[in-house]
Design a protein around this motif. Structure first.
Motif, PDB file in Angstrom:
ATOM      1  N   PHE A  74     -47.500 -38.346  67.562  1.00 56.06           N
ATOM      2  CA  PHE A  74     -46.635 -39.325  68.193  1.00 56.06           C
ATOM      3  C   PHE A  74     -45.558 -38.707  69.069  1.00 56.06           C
ATOM      4  O   PHE A  74     -44.902 -39.417  69.822  1.00 56.06           O
ATOM      5  CB  PHE A  74     -45.997 -40.228  67.136  1.00 56.06           C
ATOM      6  CG  PHE A  74     -46.992 -41.043  66.409  1.00 56.06           C
ATOM      7  CD1 PHE A  74     -47.725 -42.016  67.069  1.00 56.06           C
ATOM      8  CD2 PHE A  74     -47.260 -40.827  65.069  1.00 56.06           C
ATOM      9  CE1 PHE A  74     -48.672 -42.764  66.413  1.00 56.06           C
ATOM     10  CE2 PHE A  74     -48.203 -41.572  64.399  1.00 56.06           C
ATOM     11  CZ  PHE A  74     -48.917 -42.538  65.077  1.00 56.06           C
ATOM     12  N   THR A  75     -45.349 -37.414  68.972  1.00 47.55           N
ATOM     13  CA  THR A  75     -44.368 -36.799  69.862  1.00 47.55           C
ATOM     14  C   THR A  75     -45.012 -35.814  70.833  1.00 47.55           C
ATOM     15  O   THR A  75     -44.943 -36.005  72.040  1.00 47.55           O
ATOM     16  CB  THR A  75     -43.273 -36.082  69.049  1.00 47.55           C
ATOM     17  OG1 THR A  75     -42.746 -37.000  68.114  1.00 47.55           O
ATOM     18  CG2 THR A  75     -42.165 -35.620  69.957  1.00 47.55           C
ATOM     19  N   TYR A  76     -45.660 -34.802  70.291  1.00 46.94           N
ATOM     20  CA  TYR A  76     -46.116 -33.738  71.187  1.00 46.94           C
ATOM     21  C   TYR A  76     -47.320 -34.155  72.023  1.00 46.94           C
ATOM     22  O   TYR A  76     -47.347 -33.929  73.230  1.00 46.94           O
ATOM     23  CB  TYR A  76     -46.408 -32.467  70.386  1.00 46.94           C
ATOM     24  CG  TYR A  76     -45.157 -31.822  69.874  1.00 46.94           C
ATOM     25  CD1 TYR A  76     -44.228 -31.305  70.773  1.00 46.94           C
ATOM     26  CD2 TYR A  76     -44.865 -31.760  68.532  1.00 46.94           C
ATOM     27  CE1 TYR A  76     -43.057 -30.726  70.318  1.00 46.94           C
ATOM     28  CE2 TYR A  76     -43.698 -31.189  68.076  1.00 46.94           C
ATOM     29  CZ  TYR A  76     -42.794 -30.670  68.970  1.00 46.94           C
ATOM     30  OH  TYR A  76     -41.642 -30.104  68.529  1.00 46.94           O
TER      31      TYR A  76
ATOM     32  N   ALA B 119     -48.079 -37.177  72.734  1.00 45.04           N
ATOM     33  CA  ALA B 119     -47.566 -38.190  73.658  1.00 45.04           C
ATOM     34  C   ALA B 119     -46.843 -37.535  74.820  1.00 45.04           C
ATOM     35  O   ALA B 119     -46.929 -37.996  75.966  1.00 45.04           O
ATOM     36  CB  ALA B 119     -46.636 -39.145  72.916  1.00 45.04           C
ATOM     37  N   LEU B 120     -46.152 -36.436  74.535  1.00 43.16           N
ATOM     38  CA  LEU B 120     -45.432 -35.733  75.607  1.00 43.16           C
ATOM     39  C   LEU B 120     -46.412 -35.140  76.616  1.00 43.16           C
ATOM     40  O   LEU B 120     -46.243 -35.287  77.830  1.00 43.16           O
ATOM     41  CB  LEU B 120     -44.561 -34.638  75.000  1.00 43.16           C
ATOM     42  CG  LEU B 120     -43.610 -33.931  75.956  1.00 43.16           C
ATOM     43  CD1 LEU B 120     -42.570 -34.901  76.482  1.00 43.16           C
ATOM     44  CD2 LEU B 120     -42.934 -32.766  75.268  1.00 43.16           C
TER      45      LEU B 120
ATOM     46  N   THR C 107     -45.603 -35.961  63.752  1.00 44.51           N
ATOM     47  CA  THR C 107     -44.849 -35.338  64.846  1.00 44.51           C
ATOM     48  C   THR C 107     -45.784 -34.895  65.954  1.00 44.51           C
ATOM     49  O   THR C 107     -45.504 -35.094  67.134  1.00 44.51           O
ATOM     50  CB  THR C 107     -44.070 -34.121  64.312  1.00 44.51           C
ATOM     51  OG1 THR C 107     -43.406 -34.510  63.127  1.00 44.51           O
ATOM     52  CG2 THR C 107     -43.090 -33.639  65.321  1.00 44.51           C
ATOM     53  N   THR C 108     -46.913 -34.294  65.558  1.00 43.88           N
ATOM     54  CA  THR C 108     -47.840 -33.806  66.570  1.00 43.88           C
ATOM     55  C   THR C 108     -48.385 -34.949  67.415  1.00 43.88           C
ATOM     56  O   THR C 108     -48.312 -34.921  68.642  1.00 43.88           O
ATOM     57  CB  THR C 108     -49.014 -33.072  65.882  1.00 43.88           C
ATOM     58  OG1 THR C 108     -48.469 -32.136  64.979  1.00 43.88           O
ATOM     59  CG2 THR C 108     -49.872 -32.369  66.895  1.00 43.88           C
TER      60      THR C 108
ATOM     61  N   ILE D 196     -48.537 -34.159  61.083  1.00 47.57           N
ATOM     62  CA  ILE D 196     -49.486 -34.909  61.915  1.00 47.57           C
ATOM     63  C   ILE D 196     -48.735 -35.948  62.749  1.00 47.57           C
ATOM     64  O   ILE D 196     -48.978 -36.097  63.949  1.00 47.57           O
ATOM     65  CB  ILE D 196     -50.560 -35.579  61.030  1.00 47.57           C
ATOM     66  CG1 ILE D 196     -51.439 -34.516  60.386  1.00 47.57           C
ATOM     67  CG2 ILE D 196     -51.403 -36.544  61.842  1.00 47.57           C
ATOM     68  CD1 ILE D 196     -52.328 -35.043  59.284  1.00 47.57           C
TER      69      ILE D 196
END
Lengths: 345, 351
Positions: A56-58, A60-61, A53-54, A51
């Motif tokens: 806060f990274t993806y 957000a990307l 990674t999804t 969760i």
């Protein structure tokens, strides 16, 4: 794997049921239940990371990509939703065109000079990576010789790596600054004063990054060298190879994974250099065309992004950030491509 | 040896003039040089020109070179820190510039550590809004903030990472490889390219005013931490967990009472490394934290450096502040250096 699951009693009653009374159907069900439980627990254990990674990274990307297509200016639009609401009036890819078009005289906006300048500066700072790798490989070879106290040296070389970047950068400004220790020692002005150009300023940063990053690479290389299979060495020695040949033909190929790992991670990290030049040069007068000639040479790409962010041009900064992500992705891809070609040969 | 002697004896009888004499001289000279080189290299253990090599002496020779180079490198690594400490004690800027090993003129007038107090006062003066009961405490507030941003997310984050690492290394579930590479690919997404979107969202939900922006995301763990712990767990025998499973331990029980104690060295090392990373973090707080009240120590020192950058008389104070920021990390490293380096070497060698 499945065999193991058969022997996994979840509770005593189930064990008895399967051992004495359960028909084959029930046994099969139990296997599935154990499997299901392993699946569920596996997902529970990774869920936080997944969760995180999804979100806060993806996410957000994706959001970054979206913001880069809008005209989100923090000083004009007050809320986040207002900024996200509409695409840029002059076409969704306005900012991407803007950064690649040259600055014109009459209303023709563009910043390609700044874009390529800052990107070039970041790439110039990457020179520190090969220098650092060669140095640390040499030091690692020295440390893996059969000497006493190599552990102490390992610790000593690792100290700059753990030290705070802010403290080190401030120390650097005093060591390399006008009349500082290094200036008195070498007679060269690095940061300010007579003879200090943006080249010396850049080299000052490169020396800092090499000095700071050496320890981590040394430790990894020492680990890699310790992992090199000693029996190959003995065989080569018996066959009459000298130390130089042994190093290049036996040690280096076995050390290759470590070198590759260090290279990939340092390039990803090196493209994101920000804090060191920011602190050594006391902040940038970045942001687009406002940079003066003297200082914009030292602004790395992330500093350029940060400058635009500070100015409230968030859509612009996001677009630059996406370009940085693409560049880093391509660089990583190239490295992996070279790596796979090497495997074939 | 014998042939040379023969030649030396034969040469005086052969009187063929100047050319022969010169030839003879050079031959003898070359032979002398060769002998000298052989003796010289032989003393270090190298067998050249028919001399005998000596392994023990050769090793001593290379050891001396190794130690010399490593000591020079070590001094390069250590000396700047000593310089920094000495500079923070110097009385004024001019003394700071001339510091070699110890300041010529320490600040004796107000005590040796005068500039440490001075740095705290300067920061309190810079961020005047940070007060408690009327007194400014910006410096200590920033220390508290740093501890908050380092301890809370890192403790929780390392635990969640360890849980994920356990699942990656020892459990077999559907989509394991997908999740692993999905998370691992996130390393390639650079922080600068997503920080603006993150900032937009964080400020929209009010995390930037109170430091939650630096606390919450860290609690979800980091893939690199999970990756290193996973590497460590691969080295542990699965039979222990299988035995636990047979004895009726559920997966949660396996994790809390077997995996965590067994992987303690790796978890400790990752905890300390993450702690240091958070402590030294500069860009994220600079972007996410808008209130002086919630700024960490790194920003405080950066602020000191920029606000007093032009006024060089405060340079010793700025150096003192940097020493203060550095000290806890160095102490921590000194205590845990074996764990940290051991863990990096262990996991690094298994790439």
């Amino acid at each position: 794997m499945d065999n193991r699951n058969v022997s996994l009693p979840q509770d005593a009653a189930a064990v008895q049921a399967t051992e004495f009374a359960a028909p084959p159907v029930a046994r099969k069900k139990r296997i599935n239940r154990a499997k299901l439980q392993e699946n569920i627990w596996g997902w529970i254990f990774v869920s936080a990371l997944f969760i995180g990674t999804t979100v806060f990274t993806y996410v957000a990307l994706v959001l970054s990509v979206w913001i880069s297509l809008t005209n989100y200016d923090a000083f004009i639009m007050t809320t986040f939703w207002e900024g996200l609401g509409t695409l840029h009036p002059e076409g969704a890819f306005y900012w991407y065109k803007f950064m690649f078009s040259a600055e014109g005289p009459f209303g023709v906006a563009g910043e390609s000079a700044d874009f390529w300048g800052t990107l070039g500066t970041t790439c110039f700072y990457l020179i520190g990576i090969p220098i650092g790798m060669v140095l640390s490989l040499g030091i690692a070879v020295l440390m893996t010789r059969d000497i006493k106290g190599s552990g102490v040296f390992r610790v000593i070389y690792y100290i700059p790596t753990v030290a705070s970047t802010v403290s080190i950068a401030i120390m650097w400004t005093n060591l390399f600054g006008s009349n500082g220790f290094i200036t008195q020692l070498l007679g060269v002005n690095f940061i300010t004063g007579e003879g200090a150009t943006y080249w010396t300023q850049r080299w000052c940063i490169i020396i800092l990054t090499v000095w700071k990053g050496l320890g981590g690479t040394v430790v990894l290389f020492v680990a890699g060298l310790n992992g090199v299979n000693a029996s190959y060495h003995e065989a080569a020695e018996i066959d009459g190879a000298n130390a130089w040949q042994i190093f290049w033909r036996i040690t280096m190929p076995q050390l290759y994974p470590t070198i590759f790992y260090v290279l990939v991670t340092s390039v990803i990290g090196g493209m994101q250099i920000f804090a060191e030049p920011d602190l050594v040069f006391n902040g940038y007068p970045v942001a687009g065309n406002q940079a003066t000639n003297g200082t914009r040479f030292n602004t790395p790409f992330v500093g350029f992004i940060y400058g635009n962010f500070e100015q409230g041009e968030w859509a612009h900064a996001s677009a630059l950030g996406i370009v940085l992500a693409v560049i880093i992705f391509l660089l990583t891809l190239i490295q992996f491509g070279l790596d796979s070609r090497r495997e074939k040969i | 040896m014998t042939s040379e002697k023969v030649m030396q004896k034969a040469s005086p009888e052969n009187k063929n003039g100047f050319t022969a004499a010169m030839k003879n001289f050079f031959r003898r000279f070359a032979a002398g040089c060769r002998t000298a080189l052989r003796v010289f290299c032989g003393w270090f253990g190298f067998g050249v020109f028919g001399g005998f090599s000596n392994k023990r002496r050769k090793k001593v020779f290379f050891d001396v070179i190794t130690y010399t180079l490593l000591v020079i490198g070590g001094i390069t690594m250590i000396y700047p820190f000593w310089w920094m400490f000495a500079a923070s004690l110097s009385a004024d800027y001019q003394t700071l510039l001339n510091v070699k090993f110890w300041p010529e003129n320490v600040s004796t007038q107000f005590g040796l550590f005068y500039h440490y107090g001075n740095a705290i006062d300067l920061l309190n003066a810079t961020w005047q809004t940070v007060t408690i009961g009327g007194t400014a405490y910006a410096f200590w507030r920033s220390v508290i903030n740093t501890l908050l941003y380092s301890l809370v997310p890192v403790t929780i984050g390392v635990m969640t990472s360890a849980a994920a690492a356990f699942a990656f290394a020892k459990l077999d579930f559907k989509g394991k490889n997908f999740v692993f590479f999905y998370c691992l690919a996130a390393i390639m997404v650079p922080f600068p390219s997503i920080m603006i979107a993150q900032f937009c969202v964080y400020s929209a939900i009010g995390w930037t005013d109170n430091g939650l922006a630096l606390i919450i995301p860290g609690c979800f763990g980091a893939i690199l931490t999970a990756f290193f712990i996973r590497q460590y767990l691969y080295g542990l025998p699965t039979s222990i967990l299988e035995a636990a499973r047979i004895d009726g331990a559920g997966y949660w029980r396996q994790f809390t009472s077997f995996v965590i104690p067994l992987a303690k060295p790796a978890i400790m090392a990752q905890f300390i490394l993450s702690f240091m990373g958070s402590w030294n973090n500069y860009l994220a707080p600079q972007v996410f934290i808008t209130e002086d009240m919630w700024k960490p120590l790194t920003l405080a020192i950066g602020q000191l450096d920029t606000s007093y950058g032009s006024d060089r008389t405060n340079a010793p104070a700025v150096m003192a502040a940097s020493v203060l920021a550095l000290l806890p990390i160095l102490v921590l490293f000194a205590i845990f250096q074996k764990t940290i380096i051991g863990s990096i070497m262990l996991t690094g060698s298994k790439e």
